[in-house]
Design a protein around this motif. Structure first.
Motif, PDB file in Angstrom:
ATOM      1  N   TYR A   1      25.413 -18.847   8.475  1.00 61.15           N
ATOM      2  CA  TYR A   1      25.732 -17.489   7.859  1.00 61.15           C
ATOM      3  C   TYR A   1      25.893 -16.290   8.770  1.00 61.15           C
ATOM      4  O   TYR A   1      26.186 -16.830  10.119  1.00 61.15           O
ATOM      5  CB  TYR A   1      24.408 -17.121   7.034  1.00 61.15           C
ATOM      6  CG  TYR A   1      23.085 -17.253   7.780  1.00 61.15           C
ATOM      7  CD1 TYR A   1      22.989 -16.094   8.887  1.00 61.15           C
ATOM      8  CD2 TYR A   1      22.260 -18.146   7.870  1.00 61.15           C
ATOM      9  CE1 TYR A   1      21.843 -16.216   9.585  1.00 61.15           C
ATOM     10  CE2 TYR A   1      21.148 -18.376   8.767  1.00 61.15           C
ATOM     11  CZ  TYR A   1      20.981 -17.190   9.506  1.00 61.15           C
ATOM     12  OH  TYR A   1      19.833 -17.469  10.428  1.00 61.15           O
ATOM     13  N   LYS A   2      26.190 -15.123   8.446  1.00 63.12           N
ATOM     14  CA  LYS A   2      26.431 -14.107   9.129  1.00 63.12           C
ATOM     15  C   LYS A   2      25.683 -13.007   8.963  1.00 63.12           C
ATOM     16  O   LYS A   2      25.199 -12.699   8.002  1.00 63.12           O
ATOM     17  CB  LYS A   2      27.967 -13.587   8.939  1.00 63.12           C
ATOM     18  CG  LYS A   2      28.613 -12.838  10.205  1.00 63.12           C
ATOM     19  CD  LYS A   2      29.928 -12.792  10.041  1.00 63.12           C
ATOM     20  CE  LYS A   2      30.666 -12.068  11.089  1.00 63.12           C
ATOM     21  NZ  LYS A   2      30.940 -13.090  12.053  1.00 63.12           N
ATOM     22  N   ILE A   3      24.909 -12.191  10.084  1.00 64.01           N
ATOM     23  CA  ILE A   3      24.208 -11.076  10.002  1.00 64.01           C
ATOM     24  C   ILE A   3      24.951  -9.703  10.413  1.00 64.01           C
ATOM     25  O   ILE A   3      25.644  -9.775  11.369  1.00 64.01           O
ATOM     26  CB  ILE A   3      22.741 -11.412  10.699  1.00 64.01           C
ATOM     27  CG1 ILE A   3      22.125 -12.633  10.385  1.00 64.01           C
ATOM     28  CG2 ILE A   3      22.070 -10.182  10.832  1.00 64.01           C
ATOM     29  CD1 ILE A   3      20.998 -12.848  11.317  1.00 64.01           C
ATOM     30  N   LEU A   4      24.817  -8.921   9.408  1.00 65.98           N
ATOM     31  CA  LEU A   4      25.586  -7.719   9.549  1.00 65.98           C
ATOM     32  C   LEU A   4      24.313  -6.689   9.921  1.00 65.98           C
ATOM     33  O   LEU A   4      23.617  -6.679   9.434  1.00 65.98           O
ATOM     34  CB  LEU A   4      26.782  -7.132   8.391  1.00 65.98           C
ATOM     35  CG  LEU A   4      27.754  -8.304   8.077  1.00 65.98           C
ATOM     36  CD1 LEU A   4      28.648  -7.902   7.098  1.00 65.98           C
ATOM     37  CD2 LEU A   4      28.528  -8.700   9.471  1.00 65.98           C
TER      38      LEU A   4
ATOM     39  N   PRO B   1      29.802  -6.038  11.851  1.00 63.24           N
ATOM     40  CA  PRO B   1      29.443  -7.219  12.803  1.00 63.24           C
ATOM     41  C   PRO B   1      28.399  -6.396  13.974  1.00 63.24           C
ATOM     42  O   PRO B   1      29.035  -5.319  14.358  1.00 63.24           O
ATOM     43  CB  PRO B   1      30.448  -8.018  13.263  1.00 63.24           C
ATOM     44  CG  PRO B   1      31.520  -7.822  12.082  1.00 63.24           C
ATOM     45  CD  PRO B   1      31.149  -6.274  11.660  1.00 63.24           C
TER      46      PRO B   1
ATOM     47  N   PRO C   1      30.452 -14.526  -0.297  1.00 65.73           N
ATOM     48  CA  PRO C   1      30.973 -13.530   1.032  1.00 65.73           C
ATOM     49  C   PRO C   1      32.451 -13.122   0.242  1.00 65.73           C
ATOM     50  O   PRO C   1      33.300 -13.776  -0.476  1.00 65.73           O
ATOM     51  CB  PRO C   1      31.201 -14.234   2.020  1.00 65.73           C
ATOM     52  CG  PRO C   1      30.266 -15.335   1.848  1.00 65.73           C
ATOM     53  CD  PRO C   1      30.077 -15.762   0.466  1.00 65.73           C
TER      54      PRO C   1
ATOM     55  N   TYR D   1      35.817 -13.310   4.780  1.00 57.83           N
ATOM     56  CA  TYR D   1      34.927 -14.139   5.372  1.00 57.83           C
ATOM     57  C   TYR D   1      34.997 -15.793   5.012  1.00 57.83           C
ATOM     58  O   TYR D   1      34.092 -16.576   5.410  1.00 57.83           O
ATOM     59  CB  TYR D   1      33.544 -13.759   5.192  1.00 57.83           C
ATOM     60  CG  TYR D   1      33.130 -12.398   5.799  1.00 57.83           C
ATOM     61  CD1 TYR D   1      32.985 -12.452   7.202  1.00 57.83           C
ATOM     62  CD2 TYR D   1      33.115 -11.506   4.864  1.00 57.83           C
ATOM     63  CE1 TYR D   1      32.666 -11.042   7.768  1.00 57.83           C
ATOM     64  CE2 TYR D   1      32.558 -10.082   5.513  1.00 57.83           C
ATOM     65  CZ  TYR D   1      32.415  -9.726   6.919  1.00 57.83           C
ATOM     66  OH  TYR D   1      31.964  -8.648   7.533  1.00 57.83           O
TER      67      TYR D   1
ATOM     68  N   ILE E   1      31.324 -19.779   6.003  1.00 60.98           N
ATOM     69  CA  ILE E   1      29.843 -19.508   6.056  1.00 60.98           C
ATOM     70  C   ILE E   1      29.078 -19.673   4.457  1.00 60.98           C
ATOM     71  O   ILE E   1      29.852 -19.331   3.528  1.00 60.98           O
ATOM     72  CB  ILE E   1      29.624 -18.021   6.466  1.00 60.98           C
ATOM     73  CG1 ILE E   1      30.162 -16.920   5.535  1.00 60.98           C
ATOM     74  CG2 ILE E   1      30.007 -18.101   7.863  1.00 60.98           C
ATOM     75  CD1 ILE E   1      30.036 -15.653   6.270  1.00 60.98           C
TER      76      ILE E   1
ATOM     77  N   ILE F   1      26.158 -13.796   3.791  1.00 63.32           N
ATOM     78  CA  ILE F   1      25.932 -12.930   4.360  1.00 63.32           C
ATOM     79  C   ILE F   1      24.566 -12.347   4.487  1.00 63.32           C
ATOM     80  O   ILE F   1      23.937 -12.088   3.238  1.00 63.32           O
ATOM     81  CB  ILE F   1      27.095 -11.604   4.291  1.00 63.32           C
ATOM     82  CG1 ILE F   1      28.454 -12.452   4.593  1.00 63.32           C
ATOM     83  CG2 ILE F   1      26.798 -10.314   5.067  1.00 63.32           C
ATOM     84  CD1 ILE F   1      29.612 -11.543   4.384  1.00 63.32           C
TER      85      ILE F   1
ATOM     86  N   ASN G   1      23.049  -8.563   5.304  1.00 64.32           N
ATOM     87  CA  ASN G   1      23.226  -7.447   5.632  1.00 64.32           C
ATOM     88  C   ASN G   1      21.991  -6.582   5.836  1.00 64.32           C
ATOM     89  O   ASN G   1      21.181  -6.324   4.950  1.00 64.32           O
ATOM     90  CB  ASN G   1      24.351  -6.621   4.600  1.00 64.32           C
ATOM     91  CG  ASN G   1      24.685  -5.152   5.226  1.00 64.32           C
ATOM     92  OD1 ASN G   1      24.739  -5.057   6.121  1.00 64.32           O
ATOM     93  ND2 ASN G   1      24.944  -4.418   4.283  1.00 64.32           N
TER      94      ASN G   1
END
Length: 228
Positions: free
Chosen positions: A27-30, A35, A64, A68, A73, A76, A78
């Motif tokens: 996953y992606k952390i914002l 970013p 997402p 993305y 991923i 997300i 956030n």
């Protein structure tokens, strides 16, 4: 914030404080929808020292946006920090410690607004130590050639990290907003591993050895943005 993550729907935290989104670690952390280098390498250490009072909301996006999709991923996360404040100022400071590992850590945030000008900042540091953990194995083999094996091993680690982020905003009118932000972070990891092995046979010592390894890693990151 790490404690908050345990209570957010669709998120879970395992015994090593690794965050999973619907059971997936991809996953992606914002931070505030953008970013940040703080979350690229050692997100869990940063979240341990970030006080919950500095967070306004945590959003989980399981579908997402198209930009993305190519990254494959699962979603997300956030993290929205407290930035809005009426004319005046406020701040918070958090100090924590866990035994036998996971601390100590400190973090804080502050916001200030006077007329059209606003400033917000947050930062913290964390020292996460894993005390020495020992393991022993003893094995006896029977048969024509009997052997006795004894293995003793241990490991320990220490992680240090710090971060700081700030944002300056200017709102000339209700339809326009100009912001500039700057984030910096750094971390250092050290670990020690040791193993001793002795193999004895009927006639005495057959083999013995010692293995010792020391690992050290350092990293730092920085990002900046100007938004209108």
């Amino acid at each position: 914030v790490m404690e908050m993550m345990r209570k957010v729907p669709l998120l879970s935290v395992d015994g090593d404080d690794n965050i999973l989104l619907k059971g997936d670690a991809n996953y992606k952390i914002l931070i505030n929808g953008k970013p940040s280098s703080m979350m690229e390498r050692n997100a869990k250490d940063i979240l341990k020292s970030m006080p919950a009072s500095s967070i306004q909301n945590i959003e989980v996006i399981t579908n997402p946006p198209a930009k993305y999709d190519a990254e494959g991923i699962a979603g997300i996360i956030n993290i929205i920090t407290n930035k809005k404040v009426d004319n005046g100022y406020n701040g918070s400071l958090n100090v924590s410690h866990r035994f036998p590992s996971g601390g100590p850590g400190t973090g804080g945030s502050a916001t200030f607004k006077q007329g059209k000008l606003g400033i917000s900042a947050y930062g913290g540091a964390n020292l996460s130590e894993t005390p020495r953990i020992g393991n022993s194995v003893f094995r006896t083999s029977s048969g024509i050639n009997t052997t006795d094996l004894a293995q003793l091993s241990s490991r320990e680690s220490e992680n240090k990290n710090g971060y700081f982020g700030t944002e300056l905003s200017f709102e000339p009118d209700s339809l326009n907003l100009i912001t500039g932000q700057f984030n910096i972070n750094g971390n250092r990891n050290e670990s020690m591993n040791y193993q001793n092995s002795i193999l004895n046979g009927q006639d005495g010592l057959l083999q013995s050895y010692d293995l010792e390894s020391a690992n050290e890693g350092r990293g730092n990151g920085m990002d900046a943005a100007l938004n209108y």
